[in-house]
Design a protein around this motif. Structure first.
Motif, PDB file in Angstrom:
ATOM      1  N   THR A  92       0.827  -1.208   0.000  1.00 28.96           N
ATOM      2  CA  THR A  92       0.000   0.000   0.000  1.00 28.96           C
ATOM      3  C   THR A  92       0.863   1.260   0.000  1.00 28.96           C
ATOM      4  O   THR A  92       0.349   2.362   0.142  1.00 28.96           O
ATOM      5  N   LEU A 184     -14.857  -1.580  -2.894  1.00 29.50           N
ATOM      6  CA  LEU A 184     -14.394  -2.106  -1.610  1.00 29.50           C
ATOM      7  C   LEU A 184     -15.053  -3.452  -1.311  1.00 29.50           C
ATOM      8  O   LEU A 184     -16.262  -3.544  -1.147  1.00 29.50           O
ATOM      9  N   GLU A 186     -14.738  -7.245   0.882  1.00 28.91           N
ATOM     10  CA  GLU A 186     -14.152  -7.896   2.057  1.00 28.91           C
ATOM     11  C   GLU A 186     -13.803  -9.347   1.737  1.00 28.91           C
ATOM     12  O   GLU A 186     -14.689 -10.173   1.512  1.00 28.91           O
ATOM     13  N   THR A 190      -7.357  -8.652   0.922  1.00 26.68           N
ATOM     14  CA  THR A 190      -6.732  -7.580   1.697  1.00 26.68           C
ATOM     15  C   THR A 190      -5.679  -8.112   2.643  1.00 26.68           C
ATOM     16  O   THR A 190      -4.652  -7.455   2.887  1.00 26.68           O
ATOM     17  N   THR A 194      -1.753  -6.815   2.599  1.00 24.42           N
ATOM     18  CA  THR A 194      -1.102  -6.217   3.763  1.00 24.42           C
ATOM     19  C   THR A 194      -0.155  -7.187   4.467  1.00 24.42           C
ATOM     20  O   THR A 194       0.309  -6.896   5.575  1.00 24.42           O
ATOM     21  N   ALA A 200      -5.047  -4.080  10.090  1.00 21.76           N
ATOM     22  CA  ALA A 200      -5.308  -3.250   8.906  1.00 21.76           C
ATOM     23  C   ALA A 200      -6.578  -3.707   8.206  1.00 21.76           C
ATOM     24  O   ALA A 200      -7.373  -2.883   7.723  1.00 21.76           O
ATOM     25  N   TYR A 201      -6.778  -5.017   8.151  1.00 21.16           N
ATOM     26  CA  TYR A 201      -7.994  -5.592   7.560  1.00 21.16           C
ATOM     27  C   TYR A 201      -9.226  -5.113   8.321  1.00 21.16           C
ATOM     28  O   TYR A 201     -10.196  -4.625   7.729  1.00 21.16           O
ATOM     29  N   ASN A 203      -9.561  -2.528  10.310  1.00 22.13           N
ATOM     30  CA  ASN A 203      -9.741  -1.077  10.206  1.00 22.13           C
ATOM     31  C   ASN A 203     -10.376  -0.693   8.874  1.00 22.13           C
ATOM     32  O   ASN A 203     -11.216   0.217   8.810  1.00 22.13           O
ATOM     33  N   LEU A 204      -9.985  -1.378   7.797  1.00 20.97           N
ATOM     34  CA  LEU A 204     -10.499  -1.047   6.474  1.00 20.97           C
ATOM     35  C   LEU A 204     -11.996  -1.311   6.360  1.00 20.97           C
ATOM     36  O   LEU A 204     -12.743  -0.514   5.781  1.00 20.97           O
ATOM     37  N   TYR A 205     -12.444  -2.420   6.944  1.00 23.86           N
ATOM     38  CA  TYR A 205     -13.833  -2.843   6.735  1.00 23.86           C
ATOM     39  C   TYR A 205     -14.790  -2.445   7.845  1.00 23.86           C
ATOM     40  O   TYR A 205     -16.004  -2.558   7.674  1.00 23.86           O
ATOM     41  N   ALA A 208     -18.082  -0.395   7.206  1.00 20.86           N
ATOM     42  CA  ALA A 208     -18.167   0.040   5.803  1.00 20.86           C
ATOM     43  C   ALA A 208     -19.241  -0.698   5.004  1.00 20.86           C
ATOM     44  O   ALA A 208     -19.576  -0.280   3.902  1.00 20.86           O
ATOM     45  N   GLN A 242     -19.322   3.611  -0.047  1.00 16.14           N
ATOM     46  CA  GLN A 242     -18.073   4.021  -0.705  1.00 16.14           C
ATOM     47  C   GLN A 242     -18.396   5.004  -1.819  1.00 16.14           C
ATOM     48  O   GLN A 242     -19.351   4.825  -2.575  1.00 16.14           O
TER      49      GLN A 242
END
Length: 253
Positions: A92, A184, A186, A190, A194, A200-201, A203-205, A208, A242
């Motif tokens: 990333t 985006l 899931e 991801t 990463t 990180a996974y 936090n991203l989802y 969302a 998104q």
């Protein structure tokens, strides 16, 4: 039904969900992936629903890909649908901080691998004729760049343009070509990107309401089941939550 679909990258995420969706709909399946154990488990799971052939392959290995498809026997030798799902993103970071090996791996998988599989199966798809299809999994990253996307965005832009150009070449053969571009989503994708960073996974989802693999699987089945005189050229899907970011502006302050 007696129709056969080839799904690359079928051991997780979109590919696995799509294998289950198409098996439930009665399609025969040729499933590819790099992990023997996962392919064996999937083949066993779906065997009571349909006929399944599993091929252990890395799409980056052109020789292995061509050999594996050349050796397909009945009832899997007649191909009605190719879903080019195998692909990945790595890293990333900004371009100036990226690992060159990661760039090359994305190019080899998302471009070289996809084109190799397509080239190998084109004769069979053309022979199947009217109603046969190629569906390439692109990404909104092919149209909407973002920081850290660099080569991944470039590879997905290639997938979209390759799909459109391929459609031009196949006019009159009856073979349809579509590019499905999710936003985006899931999945294990991801974690690969990463390096297995679960935080990180998460936090991203978090919150969302991201696209799920089953959402993509049902969309792919819808695309494949369109009347043979229709071609969905490109289809972009995003979660409701998104949208597009404002243009980035770096100011002297």
């Amino acid at each position: 039904m007696n129709k056969t679909a080839v799904i690359t990258g079928a051991t997780s995420g979109f590919g696995l969900a799509t294998a289950r969706e198409f098996a439930a709909a009665g399609w025969n399946l040729v499933l590819t992936g790099r992990r023997q154990q996962r392919l064996d488990e999937i083949g066993k799971e779906l065997a009571d629903k349909t006929q399944v052939a599993t091929l252990v392959m890395d799409v980056c290995d052109s020789v292995a890909v061509l050999k594996a498809f050349d050796e397909l026997a009945a009832p899997f030798d007649k191909i009605d649908l190719l879903i080019n799902n195998a692909g990945l993103a790595l890293g990333t970071q900004g371009a100036q901080e990226c690992d060159l090996a990661d760039w090359h791996t994305m190019i080899d998988t998302n471009i070289k691998g996809l084109t190799t599989v397509t080239h190998a199966l084109l004769p069979r798809l053309i022979e199947s004729g009217e109603g046969s299809s190629i569906i390439n999994i692109g990404s909104i990253a092919g149209s909407w760049p973002y920081p850290g996307g660099n080569v991944y965005c470039g590879t997905k832009a290639f997938v979209e343009q390759f799909s459109l150009a391929l459609r031009c070449d196949l006019a009159g053969t009856g073979v349809r070509v579509s590019c499905l571009a999710p936003g985006l989503s899931e999945s294990e994708f991801t974690l690969v990107r990463t390096g297995g960073d679960q935080q990180a996974y998460d936090n991203l989802y978090n919150g969302a309401h991201a696209i799920q693999p089953d959402d993509i699987a049902s969309t792919l089945l819808w695309l494949a089941n369109q009347p043979s005189h229709l071609n969905i050229n490109t289809l972009e899907i995003m979660p409701v939550r998104q949208s597009w970011s404002p243009f980035a502006i770096k100011r002297d302050i």
